[in-house]
Motif scaffolding. Structure first.
Motif, mmCIF file in Angstrom:
data_model
loop_
_atom_site.group_PDB
_atom_site.id
_atom_site.type_symbol
_atom_site.label_atom_id
_atom_site.label_comp_id
_atom_site.label_asym_id
_atom_site.label_seq_id
_atom_site.Cartn_x
_atom_site.Cartn_y
_atom_site.Cartn_z
ATOM 1 N N SER A 1 70.565 51.631 73.810
ATOM 2 C CA SER A 1 71.584 52.015 72.831
ATOM 3 C C SER A 1 72.805 51.100 72.893
ATOM 4 O O SER A 1 73.659 51.153 72.009
ATOM 5 C CB SER A 1 72.009 53.471 73.047
ATOM 6 O OG SER A 1 72.542 53.635 74.342
ATOM 7 N N THR A 2 72.873 50.265 73.912
ATOM 8 C CA THR A 2 73.991 49.318 74.040
ATOM 9 C C THR A 2 73.600 47.908 73.599
ATOM 10 O O THR A 2 74.378 46.966 73.770
ATOM 11 C CB THR A 2 74.464 49.274 75.506
ATOM 12 O OG1 THR A 2 73.332 49.007 76.354
ATOM 13 C CG2 THR A 2 75.106 50.589 75.906
ATOM 14 N N ASP A 3 72.381 47.743 73.052
ATOM 15 C CA ASP A 3 71.929 46.409 72.618
ATOM 16 C C ASP A 3 72.867 45.835 71.569
ATOM 17 O O ASP A 3 73.443 46.560 70.755
ATOM 18 C CB ASP A 3 70.508 46.485 72.046
ATOM 19 C CG ASP A 3 69.446 46.656 73.128
ATOM 20 O OD1 ASP A 3 69.780 46.452 74.309
ATOM 21 O OD2 ASP A 3 68.300 46.996 72.789
ATOM 22 N N LYS A 4 72.993 44.502 71.573
ATOM 23 C CA LYS A 4 73.792 43.772 70.585
ATOM 24 C C LYS A 4 72.851 42.911 69.737
ATOM 25 O O LYS A 4 71.862 42.392 70.253
ATOM 26 C CB LYS A 4 74.816 42.864 71.287
ATOM 27 C CG LYS A 4 75.729 43.569 72.269
ATOM 28 C CD LYS A 4 76.780 44.390 71.570
ATOM 29 C CE LYS A 4 77.738 44.978 72.616
ATOM 30 N NZ LYS A 4 78.772 45.807 72.043
ATOM 31 N N PRO A 5 73.109 42.684 68.458
ATOM 32 C CA PRO A 5 74.263 43.206 67.704
ATOM 33 C C PRO A 5 74.083 44.657 67.254
ATOM 34 O O PRO A 5 75.045 45.291 66.845
ATOM 35 C CB PRO A 5 74.313 42.282 66.486
ATOM 36 C CG PRO A 5 72.887 41.899 66.254
ATOM 37 C CD PRO A 5 72.265 41.812 67.615
ATOM 38 N N ASN A 6 72.828 45.179 67.326
ATOM 39 C CA ASN A 6 72.586 46.544 66.844
ATOM 40 C C ASN A 6 72.066 47.432 67.968
ATOM 41 O O ASN A 6 71.167 47.025 68.713
ATOM 42 C CB ASN A 6 71.548 46.540 65.715
ATOM 43 C CG ASN A 6 72.001 45.752 64.500
ATOM 44 O OD1 ASN A 6 73.176 45.782 64.144
ATOM 45 N ND2 ASN A 6 71.079 45.041 63.869
ATOM 46 N N PRO A 7 72.613 48.642 68.099
ATOM 47 C CA PRO A 7 72.072 49.576 69.097
ATOM 48 C C PRO A 7 70.637 49.954 68.747
ATOM 49 O O PRO A 7 70.305 50.132 67.573
ATOM 50 C CB PRO A 7 73.010 50.782 69.005
ATOM 51 C CG PRO A 7 73.625 50.695 67.642
ATOM 52 C CD PRO A 7 73.710 49.240 67.319
ATOM 53 N N ARG A 8 69.782 50.083 69.792
ATOM 54 C CA ARG A 8 68.370 50.413 69.569
ATOM 55 C C ARG A 8 67.949 51.497 70.546
ATOM 56 O O ARG A 8 68.516 51.633 71.626
ATOM 57 C CB ARG A 8 67.489 49.169 69.764
ATOM 58 C CG ARG A 8 67.896 47.982 68.912
ATOM 59 C CD ARG A 8 66.920 46.818 69.035
ATOM 60 N NE ARG A 8 66.805 46.334 70.405
ATOM 61 C CZ ARG A 8 65.886 45.459 70.823
ATOM 62 N NH1 ARG A 8 64.995 44.995 69.964
ATOM 63 N NH2 ARG A 8 65.852 45.068 72.081
ATOM 64 N N GLY A 9 66.934 52.263 70.169
ATOM 65 C CA GLY A 9 66.442 53.299 71.062
ATOM 66 C C GLY A 9 65.587 54.315 70.334
ATOM 67 O O GLY A 9 65.345 54.204 69.122
ATOM 68 N N GLU A 10 65.123 55.335 71.088
ATOM 69 C CA GLU A 10 64.326 56.395 70.475
ATOM 70 C C GLU A 10 65.214 57.240 69.574
ATOM 71 O O GLU A 10 66.327 57.615 69.939
ATOM 72 C CB GLU A 10 63.689 57.288 71.540
ATOM 73 C CG GLU A 10 62.833 58.381 70.933
ATOM 74 C CD GLU A 10 62.278 59.387 71.922
ATOM 75 O OE1 GLU A 10 61.565 60.314 71.485
ATOM 76 O OE2 GLU A 10 62.572 59.265 73.136
ATOM 77 N N ILE A 11 64.707 57.563 68.394
ATOM 78 C CA ILE A 11 65.463 58.332 67.402
ATOM 79 C C ILE A 11 65.389 59.814 67.732
ATOM 80 O O ILE A 11 64.302 60.390 67.829
ATOM 81 C CB ILE A 11 64.901 58.085 65.988
ATOM 82 C CG1 ILE A 11 65.007 56.608 65.618
ATOM 83 C CG2 ILE A 11 65.615 58.953 64.955
ATOM 84 C CD1 ILE A 11 64.198 56.222 64.396
#
Length: 711
Positions: free
Chosen positions: A509-519
């Motif tokens: 959820s801290t990935d750059k440039p966009n936060p990513r993770g399970e919805i």
């Protein structure tokens, strides 16, 4: 995606000159009257923000920051009240329509098969007042047959007016409605009916005779079968203790004054409205418990994303009503006084399989303004139209390609293109009746190429949505003026979404440039859980410190800076190869389905192997053309079973994979061609045309071993 311009330079210059003159003449009045600025501004604005300040969320739509929406109309907190509100407000307006069957005939095919063809007349309509009365009488009649409030009743029926009338009857009398797909196999039907302990089931004559009659002895609690579509008065050959009734007879029973006078026990918002059995893409179907308040919250969120929704709209219903997308869409429509005309995938268009050549399909007669579709159907339309473009004369093809690319440039600027729409795309637009103003896509990811094609050729926005049965189909829908592709829009006003880091897959959820993770989806539209399945409930649902329910989707997403969500992966679709690379099977399939040679594809990988393989349903016309080009002879089945043909198709697929920027390890190295299409009837895909990976693996087990060098 621009179409390739293989064009005569003189014709190109003439076209551009005409377009330039037209644009110059019409630009100023159009700009002063409507102008692109508002649409472009809306498309670019921030649509959702993280209310916690954390990059992973939770994200809410900017117009629901204070609170999540949960009610459609004031004081309408249960589904019976919602429909009663509509019936009082729009009593004489058309509500549900069914086409009259004029004639039916068998048509022989060159291969010896016989197809049943129909000629259909006009739509015959029931008004809102008539539908309300029919539902009231049916509910009263069911009560007269011993159906009790808060005791489950099942519907096992094709999409039709009687389905929705039956649902409204159950909502009125507080009978929790168990929904089952009409294409489910015997064991799945038995499981659903026995697990929910139903004593009454509503079905059609065809399904009773073809699916139910053979399993009745396995349903010990079943006592009453209500058949929706026949005047038959005597039924024979049924086990003792089971009574069969016509729907009309049950309504006549319910219309008697002594039955109508019986006190009706209305539902509370927290009562179960529907137990919806999923289509079972991963084994035995699960029953999702959906309360009245859950559904109302979900349709409140959906309705907010459809601009100008009102009683002037016409919706075409043809997807399975046992699927949350279709049920929610129809409930949105009836809550706003729209009319719903019923259809089926076999009668939808003039070229559909059951429509006799020369007669009209349902879209041509109904001319809907609203339509929902799953990507499989949109992909089919896209490929069929592009095949017809390839068959055009040089001049026609040139005009189409130029108009297509010109319109794509104008859409990006927020401009309209009435000349192109009227002269070039009118015929394509007429495939859906010519009046469609909103297309809603759901059920699976829609490819960028297909979405852009629908935007351009059907001259209307395509709202791509994301939701699950467990969230009443509600999660996100892209705004109608947002013409970006590959995204599913911002959270609806009824829900909020957060991204949870998934360490194993490398998403944070801290990935750059966009936060990513399970919805994770939270809100009043998140359902009550799975029926009699506490273990899965603890695994997939939780309640936070504020008392809000959340559902863990298993899908991987990323939020863009404007608050729109993009689905990028699925935990169950991610396979780690022998060398440690992660392959997203869904991503591979999404890229390769754009290849004209492929009608459907399932990518497969074993963790103890170093490469991906695939099962492919080829496009018949394209494959036969390739075989002729390579001088490979044989019947359709022989071509699909030919190792030489597999090699040729694999070459085309590899080129498509490279063009789609797949990594080397993501490209299938071996494939198996399937002569038979995958349909819900084959058991290899769900009713929403999602792949049943477990069933596909079992079906192609010998081929898997062959392609991986086993037996």
């Amino acid at each position: 995606m621009k179409l390739k311009e293989d064009i005569n330079p003189v014709l190109l210059q003439v076209f551009r000159s005409v377009v330039w003159v037209y644009s110059f003449i019409t630009f100023l009045p159009w700009y002063l009257l409507s102008g692109p600025s508002e649409g472009v501004e809306r498309a670019r604005r921030v649509k959702a923000v993280s209310v916690s300040g954390h990059p992973g969320g939770p994200y809410r739509a900017v117009n629901s920051l204070a609170h999540l929406a949960s009610t459609l109309h004031p004081d309408c907190d249960t589904l019976d009240k919602v429909f009663e509100f509509a019936a009082q407000r729009f009593p004489q307006r058309d509500c549900l329509g069914t086409r009259e069957l004029l004639s039916e005939e068998d048509e022989g095919q060159p291969n010896g098969k016989v197809f049943k063809k129909v000629i259909l007349g006009e739509y015959l309509w029931m008004s809102y007042e008539e539908v309300y009365q029919a539902a009231l009488w049916l509910g009263s009649g069911l009560a007269g047959l011993g159906q009790r409030p808060q005791h489950n009743i099942a519907i096992f029926c094709e999409t039709r007016a009687e389905w929705l009338i039956s649902a409204q009857a159950c909502f009125m009398y507080n009978f929790p409605l168990v929904t089952l797909y009409s294409t489910l196999g015997g064991p799945a039907i038995v499981h659903g009916l026995n697990e929910t302990e139903v004593t009454h089931i509503i079905t059609s004559k065809d399904l009773l005779q073809s699916r139910l009659q053979d399993i009745l002895l396995e349903l010990p609690r079943l006592r009453h079968i209500i058949v929706v579509d026949t005047k038959q008065t005597t039924w024979e050959g049924f086990p003792r203790g089971i009574s069969v009734h016509n729907m009309a007879t049950v309504q006549e029973l319910g219309a008697k004054p002594e039955n109508l006078a019986r006190l009706r026990r209305q539902p509370r918002p927290s009562d179960i409205a529907v137990i919806m059995y999923t289509s079972g893409s991963t084994g035995v179907p699960k029953g999702v418990m959906i309360s009245h308040s859950n559904i109302i919250a979900g349709i409140t969120g959906m309705a907010e994303r459809i601009p100008g929704l009102c009683e002037e709209d016409t919706y075409i219903g043809y997807l399975p009503l046992a699927h949350v997308l279709e049920l929610s869409a129809e409930l949105v429509c009836v809550s706003h006084g729209c009319r719903i005309g019923y259809s089926s995938p076999q009668t939808l268009a003039d070229q559909s399989t059951k429509i006799k050549k020369g007669s009209q399909g349902d879209t041509s007669v109904l001319q809907p303004t609203l339509m929902a579709a799953v990507p499989e159907i949109m992909d089919r339309i896209y490929k069929n139209v592009m095949l017809k473009v390839e068959e055009m004369s040089s001049v026609q093809k040139t005009m189409f390609v130029l108009a297509y690319n010109y319109k794509m440039e104008q859409i990006a600027k927020g401009n309209s293109t009435p000349l192109c729409d009227g002269l070039v795309f009118r015929k394509v637009r007429s495939l859906l009746g010519g009046r469609t103003r909103v297309l809603l896509s759901g059920g699976a990811p829609l490819s960028a190429a297909t979405q852009r094609f629908m935007n351009i050729c059907f001259c209307c926005p395509v709202g791509q949505g994301y939701g699950l049965t467990e969230t009443c189909g509600a999660g996100t829908i892209s705004e109608m003026w947002d013409y970006s592709t590959g995204r599913v829009g911002a959270p609806l006003v009824c829900s909020e979404i957060t991204l949870r880091s998934w360490e194993e897959g490398g998403y944070h959820s801290t990935d750059k440039p966009n936060p990513r993770g399970e919805i994770l989806i939270g809100g009043p539209n998140v359902t009550m859980g799975y029926y009699k399945n506490e273990a899965r409930n603890r695994e997939d649902f939780f309640v936070d410190q504020n008392g809000q329910r959340w559902f863990c989707t298993g899908d991987i997403g990323e939020f863009h800076s404007d608050g729109c969500l993009k689905i990028i992966d699925r935990k169950k679709d991610l396979v780690k190869l022998q060398a440690g690379e992660y392959v997203s099977l869904g991503k591979v399939e999404a890229v390769l389905k754009n290849c004209p040679l492929i009608d459907n594809i399932c990518a497969y990988a074993n963790s103890d192997q170093s490469y991906v393989i695939g099962f492919v349903v080829p496009n018949q016309r394209q494959l036969l053309a390739l075989a002729e080009q390579k001088r490979i002879r044989g019947s359709w089945e022989q071509l699909c079973n030919s190792s030489v043909m597999e090699t040729e198709v694999l070459e085309v697929i590899t080129d498509a994979a490279i063009a789609g920027k797949l990594e080397r390890f993501e490209i299938p190295r071996k494939i198996r061609l399937s002569a038979e299409p995958w349909t819900p009837e084959t058991g290899l895909v769900t009713d929403a045309f999602k792949l049943k990976r477990k069933e596909l693996k079992r079906h192609y087990q010998d081929d898997i071993e062959r392609m991986y060098g086993g037996k």
